[in-house]
Motif scaffolding. Structure first.
Motif, PDB file in Angstrom:
ATOM      1  N   MET A  39       0.846  -1.193   0.000  1.00 25.76           N
ATOM      2  CA  MET A  39       0.000   0.000   0.000  1.00 25.76           C
ATOM      3  C   MET A  39       0.884   1.247   0.000  1.00 25.76           C
ATOM      4  N   ASN A  40       0.529   2.175  -0.870  1.00 22.19           N
ATOM      5  CA  ASN A  40       1.275   3.434  -0.865  1.00 22.19           C
ATOM      6  C   ASN A  40       0.460   4.507  -0.138  1.00 22.19           C
ATOM      7  N   ARG A  84      -7.406  -5.569  -1.908  1.00 25.21           N
ATOM      8  CA  ARG A  84      -6.134  -5.541  -2.641  1.00 25.21           C
ATOM      9  C   ARG A  84      -4.967  -5.922  -1.717  1.00 25.21           C
ATOM     10  N   GLU A  88      -0.826  -9.697  -0.017  1.00 25.50           N
ATOM     11  CA  GLU A  88      -0.015 -10.274   1.058  1.00 25.50           C
ATOM     12  C   GLU A  88      -0.261 -11.769   1.253  1.00 25.50           C
ATOM     13  N   TRP A  89      -1.466 -12.229   0.978  1.00 23.94           N
ATOM     14  CA  TRP A  89      -1.820 -13.604   1.342  1.00 23.94           C
ATOM     15  C   TRP A  89      -1.998 -14.536   0.157  1.00 23.94           C
ATOM     16  N   SER A 125       1.358  -7.574  -6.949  1.00 23.62           N
ATOM     17  CA  SER A 125       0.620  -6.364  -6.540  1.00 23.62           C
ATOM     18  C   SER A 125      -0.253  -5.838  -7.674  1.00 23.62           C
TER      19      SER A 125
END
Lengths: 241, 109
Positions: free
Chosen positions: B1-2, B70, B75-76, B81
């Motif tokens: 995440m940005n 997202r 991550e999972w 991305s």
């Protein structure tokens, strides 16, 4: 002083990324550290055992290993505080490639320091006067709270987000970035703010707080990361990012 | 995440706090008063206030949930991305369409 009547059962990781735990019997002594145990095995039982240490007094940050499931600095961890039923399981740090036995490859850890712009960018030359930083300024107090990192990578090994997200810069690199953002002599903060605000930066942190729970220097990288989130959020809202 | 996704997720969360509370109050009111579907539609049809309230709710949910999904996917799951972003974007559009359809159904005269 050695006590011949008592022995510790020590399981040590042997191999590289693939390997197995092997069992050794090590005499139990008073005031014995986990690093003493590993050193005993290497000197007396198996000289091919690989591990890493330097200062032995908790300054260099090179002897970190996984001890009974938790990353710890082994030179300052007394066996009596961690051994359960006379049993120790010692492995390499998690979240890093294993070179051999208990030695991990720390390049990903330090590469991320670079990605987080963790290097000081001078704003003055050697010909300028020494900068006067007020010790009671808010920025200096914030930097002081986070600055004593010894790069042991314990927080990096403890971090769930590092395990899930290979792009995540990790607690130590972000904590370092926070100290530099509070260094009024530094000239690299615009680029640093962009680096920590990007994907894999401070916003990837889930605030599980394993880093501050296990940091041997009692630092709180979670707080530094939270501060970075606030700083980058306001910069974004002002259109600076 | 940005930082952009972070800010949008927090802003929509902040927006949803009062919206969720009011929505719960509406549910309790409707059930305690024994309102029928006809009673509810009589109040909502042609109402700019209810259209704005639930329209804002749908937009906030579509943005907020998609950013969370997202992150979970990135991550999972084995997804990269970018692919997680595409899937989450599709999920956001789906939420918006389903929610928008429901809002339109109760507020159009």
């Amino acid at each position: 002083m050695a006590d011949s009547r008592s022995e510790l059962t020590v399981l040590l990781w042997r191999g590289a990324q693939e390997g197995r735990y092997e069992t050794y019997k090590v005499p139990s002594c008073e005031n014995q550290t986990v690093l003493d145990i590993v050193t005993f095995v290497q000197r007396h039982l198996d000289p091919t055992l690989s591990y890493r240490f330097a200062c032995r007094v908790g300054m260099c940050g090179s002897c970190a290993m996984t001890v009974n499931g938790r990353p710890r600095w082994t030179c300052r961890t007394h066996v009596a505080t961690v051994a359960k039923g006379g049993r120790l399981k010692i492995g390499p740090l998690a979240n890093l490639p294993v070179i051999k036995d208990l030695a991990t490859d720390l390049r990903p850890f330090f590469d991320k320091w670079q990605e987080a712009k963790g290097a000081f960018v001078p704003s003055q030359t050697r010909n300028d006067d020494i900068a006067r930083v007020r010790p009671d300024s808010a920025a200096r107090i914030a930097a002081d709270a986070a600055i004593e990192c010894i790069n042991c990578a314990i927080c990096y090994a403890a971090c769930d987000t590092v395990r899930w997200n290979s792009d995540y810069l990790g607690p130590a690199a972000l904590n370092r970035a926070w100290t530099l953002l509070n260094d009024e002599r530094d000239a690299g903060n615009a680029e640093r703010l962009r680096a920590v605000a990007a994907s894999g930066g401070c916003h990837a942190c889930h605030s599980h707080q394993s880093c501050q729970e296990l940091c041997p220097q009692l630092l709180n990288p979670t707080a530094s990361i939270a501060a970075l989130k606030r700083r980058t959020m306001w910069a974004y809202l002002r259109g600076e990012l | 995440m940005n930082v952009g996704l972070y800010v949008w997720q927090r802003l929509t969360a902040a927006l949803m706090v009062p919206l969720v509370l009011l929505h719960v109050v509406v549910i309790f009111y409707a059930t305690r008063k024994g309102l029928t579907a006809a009673d509810i539609l009589a109040r909502t049809r042609g109402s700019l206030a209810w259209a704005s309230f639930y329209g804002a709710f749908v937009v906030a949910v579509a943005v907020h949930a998609a950013i969370g999904v997202r992150n979970v996917l990135a991550e999972w799951s084995p997804l990269k991305s970018r692919d997680a972003g595409i899937l989450a974007g599709a999920f956001s559009v789906l939420l918006f369409l389903l929610g928008g359809r429901a809002v339109v159904a109760v507020v159009l005269p």
